[in-house]
Design an enzyme around this catalytic site. Structure first.
Site, short mmCIF file in Angstrom:
data_model
loop_
_atom_site.label_atom_id
_atom_site.label_comp_id
_atom_site.label_asym_id
_atom_site.label_seq_id
_atom_site.Cartn_x
_atom_site.Cartn_y
_atom_site.Cartn_z
N ILE A 111 36.92 38.97 46.06
CA ILE A 111 35.57 39.11 46.58
C ILE A 111 35.09 40.55 46.46
O ILE A 111 35.88 41.49 46.55
CB ILE A 111 35.50 38.59 48.04
CG1 ILE A 111 34.07 38.61 48.58
CG2 ILE A 111 36.46 39.34 48.95
CD1 ILE A 111 33.89 37.86 49.89
N CYS A 112 33.80 40.71 46.22
CA CYS A 112 33.13 42.02 46.18
C CYS A 112 33.77 42.90 45.11
O CYS A 112 33.93 42.48 43.97
CB CYS A 112 33.16 42.64 47.57
SG CYS A 112 32.05 44.05 47.80
N ASN A 113 34.16 44.11 45.44
CA ASN A 113 34.72 45.01 44.44
C ASN A 113 36.04 44.51 43.86
O ASN A 113 36.41 44.90 42.75
CB ASN A 113 34.91 46.42 45.03
CG ASN A 113 33.62 47.19 45.07
OD1 ASN A 113 32.67 46.87 44.37
ND2 ASN A 113 33.56 48.21 45.91
N SER A 160 36.44 41.50 42.86
CA SER A 160 36.03 40.68 41.71
C SER A 160 35.75 41.56 40.50
O SER A 160 36.08 41.20 39.37
CB SER A 160 34.82 39.80 42.05
OG SER A 160 33.67 40.58 42.28
#
Length: 197
Positions: A106-108, A110
Site C-alpha cells: 500500500i502507498c509508497n 506499492s
C-alpha cells in the site's frame, strides 16, 4: 492453528494503513466470526520501529528470524521505501512471490513494488500513475496494467494507494478467504459508511 499474516514495517511506517486489516484478522471480520489468522510484525531488526504517528512497535520478527511459513506478506507504506533499508525487502518479496504467497503493498510500498519489477505482470494501482513512474523509474514497464482504483487485486498481489486502506483490507481479506464475501463486504460497508448514512 491460526496462520500468520506478516506486516512488514520500516521506520516512519503509516500506522493507519494496516489497522483495519490487522483487527479483521485478529478479531474476526465481524464480531463473533471465526478467526483464521493472526497478525505479526516484521522489521529489519528486533529494535522498535516508530510510525509516522509516533507509535512505537516492537517487531515479532526480524528479517533474519521471520518464519518461512506464513499466509501473506503485507508491506505497509511510509517514508522509508526509497531508503537503503528498503533494499533488504527485495529478496523477501521475491521469495514470497516465488512460493505463491499473497503479497500486499500500500502507498509508497506499492511504488517500491513497481521499482523492483514486481508489478510488471499484474494489474495494479499506486499513488497515481505519474507518481509510480517517477518513483519506480525504468524498472517499471507495465503502464497498461495500471488501474485508477483505490485497491487492485491480481493473481497474488494486492496494491493500494495511500487513501485506499479500507479497500486494501477488503481485497486482502477476500484473497485470504478470511470470511465469506458477504461478511467481508458488510465489514467494509460498516467501516466505510458507519452507522449513519
Amino acid at each position: 492453528m491460526k496462520q500468520e499474516v506478516l506486516f512488514l514495517l520500516l521506520n516512519n511506517y503509516a500506522d493507519w494503513e494496516g489497522a483495519f486489516l490487522s483487527i479483521s484478522l485478529n478479531a474476526g471480520v465481524l464480531p463473533g466470526n471465526e478467526v483464521k489468522y493472526i497478525s505479526k510484525t516484521v522489521a529489519p531488526t528486533l529494535d522498535e520501529v516508530r510510525s509516522i504517528g509516533g507509535f512505537r512497535t516492537v517487531p515479532d520478527y526480524s528479517f533474519q528470524t521471520m518464519p518461512a511459513d506464513y499466509a501473506a506478506l503485507v508491506l505497509i507504506g511510509g517514508m522509508q521505501w526509497q531508503s537503503p533499508e528498503s533494499e533488504l525487502v527485495v529478496p523477501i518479496v521475491q521469495d514470497a512471490l516465488q512460493r505463491g504467497k499473497i503479497v500486499g503493498a500500500i502507498c509508497n510500498a506499492s511504488a517500491f513494488m513497481g521499482a523492483h519489477g514486481f508489478l510488471n505482470d499484474v494489474k495494479h494501482t499506486s499513488n497515481t500513475l505519474p507518481y509510480l513512474k517517477q518513483f519506480a523509474g525504468s524498472a517499471y514497464t507495465n503502464e497498461a496494467g495500471y488501474q485508477e482504483k483505490q485497491a487492485v487485486s491480481d493473481k497474488n498481489i494486492v496494491t493500494a494507494n495511500g487513501t485506499g486502506h479500507l479497500e486494501f483490507t477488503r481485497e486482502l481479506l477476500l484473497l485470504l478467504n478470511a470470511d465469506t464475501p458477504e461478511r467481508i463486504d458488510a465489514a467494509y460497508d460498516y467501516y466505510k459508511n458507519g452507522f449513519v448514512r
